[in-house]
Design an enzyme around this catalytic site. Structure first.
Site, mmCIF file in Angstrom:
data_model
loop_
_atom_site.group_PDB
_atom_site.id
_atom_site.type_symbol
_atom_site.label_atom_id
_atom_site.label_comp_id
_atom_site.label_asym_id
_atom_site.label_seq_id
_atom_site.Cartn_x
_atom_site.Cartn_y
_atom_site.Cartn_z
ATOM 1 N N CYS A 77 0.603 -1.123 -0.091
ATOM 2 C CA CYS A 77 0.069 -0.089 -0.061
ATOM 3 C C CYS A 77 0.895 1.363 -0.046
ATOM 4 O O CYS A 77 1.590 1.529 -1.008
ATOM 5 C CB CYS A 77 -1.171 0.070 1.273
ATOM 6 S SG CYS A 77 -2.429 1.174 0.988
ATOM 7 N N HIS A 178 -3.876 -4.813 0.223
ATOM 8 C CA HIS A 178 -3.382 -5.576 1.262
ATOM 9 C C HIS A 178 -3.196 -7.161 1.315
ATOM 10 O O HIS A 178 -4.327 -7.580 1.440
ATOM 11 C CB HIS A 178 -3.953 -5.052 2.526
ATOM 12 C CG HIS A 178 -3.966 -3.555 2.901
ATOM 13 N ND1 HIS A 178 -2.789 -2.891 3.563
ATOM 14 C CD2 HIS A 178 -4.517 -2.442 2.323
ATOM 15 C CE1 HIS A 178 -2.708 -1.771 3.739
ATOM 16 N NE2 HIS A 178 -3.943 -1.421 2.991
ATOM 17 N N GLU A 180 -2.267 -9.052 3.590
ATOM 18 C CA GLU A 180 -2.522 -9.583 4.755
ATOM 19 C C GLU A 180 -3.843 -9.602 5.150
ATOM 20 O O GLU A 180 -4.513 -9.944 6.006
ATOM 21 C CB GLU A 180 -1.731 -9.003 5.829
ATOM 22 C CG GLU A 180 -2.155 -7.296 6.218
ATOM 23 C CD GLU A 180 -1.801 -6.304 5.188
ATOM 24 O OE1 GLU A 180 -2.252 -5.069 5.397
ATOM 25 O OE2 GLU A 180 -1.297 -6.607 4.152
#
EC number: 4.3.2.10
Length: 197
Positions: A77, A178, A180
């Site tokens: 990001c 993202h 994650e």
């Protein structure tokens, strides 16, 4: 494996640590130059603002350290955007790993900024994508984007704007989304970054 997560007063380090733990790894959050240089993998996450993030990196001398790392390096990001040459966010000069600008979304009123939500990826062949599911859904939250360029290995679109989802050059990767927070697709991308690259 020694995994270093760059500390630079930008958010999102906790969710990256949790994602690593789900894959069976531990990471350390650090702004220590030697710790970053000696790590097996470096992750450069970020939720924040470009100019203040770059000010911290310069204050700590990390702007010079990061661009010279040789191990696999993943920006996420804001981290990816800071790897580019410059950002329209407060007219900020960034690290210059990728010679491409970061632009602000300028879209019709039906498409809100920030772009927030799930998009599919269109991917070129790369080891980062090994085992990726056919439906490659990833989670994005951003107001700025990187145009398509020679380092783009995955793209997506929002409104009429197609843009870079992943950059790659040498040991450097950057994800606008993202991983994650991107369920199966994101987990596989992180796993490949740790185990394949």
């Amino acid at each position: 494996m020694n995994i270093a997560i760059v500390k630079y007063n930008a958010g999102n380090t906790r969710s990256v640590l949790c994602a690593l733990q789900r894959l069976g790894y531990e990471g350390i959050v650090t702004d220590d130059q030697k710790a970053l240089e000696s790590a097996d993998r470096v992750i450069f996450p970020g939720v924040g603002e470009a100019s203040t993030a770059m000010a911290y990196l310069r204050e700590k001398g990390l702007d010079q350290v990061l661009v010279n790392l040789k191990q696999p390096f993943l920006g996420i990001c804001l981290g990816m955007q800071l790897m580019c040459a410059r950002s329209e966010e407060n007219n900020t000069t960034t690290l210059g790993i990728f010679d491409v600008p970061v632009r602000k979304f300028r879209l019709t009123c039906e498409y809100k900024v920030p772009h927030m939500g799930w998009n599919t990826l269109s991917c070129k062949q790369d080891n980062l994508f090994m085992g990726l599911p056919e439906k490659r859904w990833c989670y994005f939250v951003h107001s700025y984007y990187v145009p398509l360029c020679s380092s783009t290995i995955a793209s997506t679109e929002y409104g009429s704007q197609e843009f870079t989802a992943i950059l790659h050059r040498d040991n450097f990767y950057g994800c606008q989304f993202h991983p994650e927070k991107s369920a199966e697709s994101g987990e596989m991308i992180l796993k490949n970054f740790l185990e394949v690259l």
